[in-house]
Design a protein around this motif. Sequence first.
Motif: not given
Length: 324
Positions: A53-59
């Motif tokens: 979830a975190n890395q999706l937000f980052v992208f």
Amino acid sequence: MRNKESIFKKGNRAALLASIVNTIIAIIKGVAYFFTGNVAMFAEMMHSFGDAANQLFVFIGSALSKKLPTNRFPDGFGRLVNLVLLGAVIIVGVMSYETIKEGIMHILHPTESTGLLINISVLGVGFLLEVYVLYKAMKEIVHETGGQANGLAVIAMSFKNFKASKPATKLVFMEDMVATLGGIIAIIGILISYFAGWHAAEGVASVIIGIMMFYVVGNVFMDNAKGALGEADDELEDKIAEYIFTNSEIKDIKTLFAIKEGENYHIEMKLEIDASLTVAQAIAIKERIEGKISEINGITDVIIEFLVDDGVRTWFNHAHKDVN
């Protein structure tokens, strides 16, 4: 629609890849936890879901930060990635808390889990996938910082250039580093529980994994809080100043700021020159300096203002300032 697609093409690729891989890993771990009830597997499942979830937000944040300035937001969206990452760490923080809480409960009330082969197999596959994503993040760091390396040399150079990488890539690197170590710790905890009969070992592994997640939360929060506020980069300022003084026409640097805005840098400076220089000469000097500084990776704009030399030395590098 095309505009949105083109924006998301500019998103951090390491973050997108990590999000996809971690989603797959989290689902596999979730199925394993459902059948075995292993608390170390629960910790790893929560970790992987949080990372995904975190890395999706980052992208998404890294892509939107590259939008061009508008009339409403003339300074652009560079710092948006910092704000998104500040929000993203909340997710990891909640996951960290739940992981530690579950681990403590298991330490206080240890129970024997089943499915040793399933747990070890799933964690082993997850470990290999995490290593793959981690290596990709390392290569991205090397690429972003202008380095060149192949094979195992990528590992050493990624650690060396870690601080100079973009916030999104830095987050992916840290999260997958912790995830890789977490997989090893979970495997050790399960093996101790199974062969030594100390079932609380799985809870201990869960607590350790949760604490490592909190470490990532703290580091990412501090790094992006500085970016959102517009932190000055002392090292980059000294590097630019060193070049400035190679130009004989520049007598002194009145002010020099290298402000980090999201993944990029905004440079402002006031330079002192001799009053005898003509306007045409000053313009030529300005264009030459702007062109050279703009070649530095990550610098998006340079603003230069000339002042008449007052004969008083103003600029000293930051190391000299610290001494005095």
